[in-house]
Design a protein around this motif. Structure first.
Motif, mmCIF file in Angstrom:
data_model
loop_
_atom_site.group_PDB
_atom_site.id
_atom_site.type_symbol
_atom_site.label_atom_id
_atom_site.label_comp_id
_atom_site.label_asym_id
_atom_site.label_seq_id
_atom_site.Cartn_x
_atom_site.Cartn_y
_atom_site.Cartn_z
ATOM 1 N N GLY A 263 0.683 -1.250 -0.086
ATOM 2 C CA GLY A 263 0.000 0.054 0.062
ATOM 3 C C GLY A 263 0.750 1.374 -0.116
ATOM 4 O O GLY A 263 0.205 2.381 0.020
ATOM 5 N N HIS A 264 1.998 1.162 0.019
ATOM 6 C CA HIS A 264 3.117 2.306 0.217
ATOM 7 C C HIS A 264 2.819 3.374 1.268
ATOM 8 O O HIS A 264 3.258 2.703 2.100
ATOM 9 N N ASP A 265 1.773 4.114 1.457
ATOM 10 C CA ASP A 265 1.565 4.831 2.645
ATOM 11 C C ASP A 265 0.232 4.817 3.160
ATOM 12 O O ASP A 265 -0.048 5.422 4.201
ATOM 13 N N GLN A 266 -0.552 4.041 2.557
ATOM 14 C CA GLN A 266 -2.042 3.958 2.837
ATOM 15 C C GLN A 266 -2.106 2.874 3.942
ATOM 16 O O GLN A 266 -1.154 1.950 3.966
ATOM 17 N N GLU A 267 -3.092 3.011 4.732
ATOM 18 C CA GLU A 267 -3.546 1.742 5.562
ATOM 19 C C GLU A 267 -4.084 0.847 4.935
ATOM 20 O O GLU A 267 -4.738 0.896 3.950
ATOM 21 N N LEU A 268 -3.932 -0.367 5.439
ATOM 22 C CA LEU A 268 -4.191 -1.565 4.588
ATOM 23 C C LEU A 268 -5.315 -2.405 5.326
ATOM 24 O O LEU A 268 -5.325 -2.400 6.810
ATOM 25 N N SER A 269 -5.897 -3.166 4.768
ATOM 26 C CA SER A 269 -6.925 -4.078 5.333
ATOM 27 C C SER A 269 -6.538 -5.312 4.628
ATOM 28 O O SER A 269 -5.919 -5.321 3.560
ATOM 29 N N GLY A 270 -7.186 -6.539 4.979
ATOM 30 C CA GLY A 270 -6.802 -7.953 4.391
ATOM 31 C C GLY A 270 -7.188 -7.798 2.993
ATOM 32 O O GLY A 270 -6.570 -8.518 2.208
ATOM 33 N N GLY A 271 -8.187 -7.311 2.650
ATOM 34 C CA GLY A 271 -8.679 -7.568 1.317
ATOM 35 C C GLY A 271 -7.817 -6.731 0.350
ATOM 36 O O GLY A 271 -8.020 -6.903 -1.006
ATOM 37 N N SER A 272 -7.149 -5.816 0.790
ATOM 38 C CA SER A 272 -6.250 -4.994 -0.454
ATOM 39 C C SER A 272 -4.812 -5.629 -0.650
ATOM 40 O O SER A 272 -4.008 -5.323 -1.515
ATOM 41 N N CYS A 273 -4.382 -6.649 0.312
ATOM 42 C CA CYS A 273 -3.187 -7.522 0.181
ATOM 43 C C CYS A 273 -3.600 -8.426 -0.970
ATOM 44 O O CYS A 273 -4.537 -8.818 -1.013
ATOM 45 N N LYS A 274 -2.533 -8.395 -1.826
ATOM 46 C CA LYS A 274 -2.570 -9.304 -3.004
ATOM 47 C C LYS A 274 -2.378 -10.803 -2.633
ATOM 48 O O LYS A 274 -2.949 -11.846 -3.203
ATOM 49 N N VAL A 275 -1.355 -10.860 -1.927
ATOM 50 C CA VAL A 275 -1.204 -12.400 -1.464
ATOM 51 C C VAL A 275 -0.935 -12.495 0.022
ATOM 52 O O VAL A 275 -0.648 -11.654 0.750
ATOM 53 N N SER A 276 -1.077 -13.771 0.737
ATOM 54 C CA SER A 276 -1.238 -13.782 2.107
ATOM 55 C C SER A 276 0.341 -13.476 2.706
ATOM 56 O O SER A 276 1.200 -13.835 1.857
ATOM 57 N N TRP A 277 0.599 -13.041 3.879
ATOM 58 C CA TRP A 277 1.609 -12.926 4.467
ATOM 59 C C TRP A 277 2.679 -13.821 4.640
ATOM 60 O O TRP A 277 3.981 -14.080 4.409
ATOM 61 N N GLY A 278 1.884 -15.303 4.896
ATOM 62 C CA GLY A 278 2.679 -16.470 5.009
ATOM 63 C C GLY A 278 3.111 -16.884 3.742
ATOM 64 O O GLY A 278 4.250 -17.380 3.585
ATOM 65 N N ARG A 279 2.518 -16.615 2.664
ATOM 66 C CA ARG A 279 2.991 -16.956 1.315
ATOM 67 C C ARG A 279 4.243 -16.009 0.961
ATOM 68 O O ARG A 279 5.117 -16.447 0.241
ATOM 69 N N VAL A 280 4.075 -14.641 1.220
ATOM 70 C CA VAL A 280 5.058 -13.723 0.856
ATOM 71 C C VAL A 280 6.312 -14.323 1.664
ATOM 72 O O VAL A 280 7.585 -13.866 1.180
#
Length: 81
Positions: free
Chosen positions: A33-50
């Protein structure tokens, strides 16, 4: 840089879990998101996968919780040896 600085500190210190979560939050925000706040829906891939290795389809970014534990166990190994 967002991984290197905590890694340097984790070699000698134990961070609280809440601080590691906040660092991960900053790394996720930088990646998606660069400088924006994130919610789970705006992430492209799960953090575990990253955080999984490149060979397994991830980006190879360190999971700081697991990595900090591995660093502390390494100190125990050298102290025992």
């Amino acid at each position: 840089v967002l991984t290197a600085m905590p890694t340097f500190a984790l070699t000698a210190l134990r961070f609280p879990a809440k601080l590691l979560k906040e660092i991960d939050k900053c790394r996720r925000r930088f990646l998606w998101g660069h400088d924006q706040e994130l919610s789970g829906g705006s992430c492209k891939v799960s953090w575990g996968r990253v955080c999984s290795p490149v060979e397994h389809g991830g980006l190879g970014i360190l999971d700081l919780t697991k990595f900090s534990r591995a660093l502390r166990l390494r100190w125990l190994w050298y102290a025992w040896k």
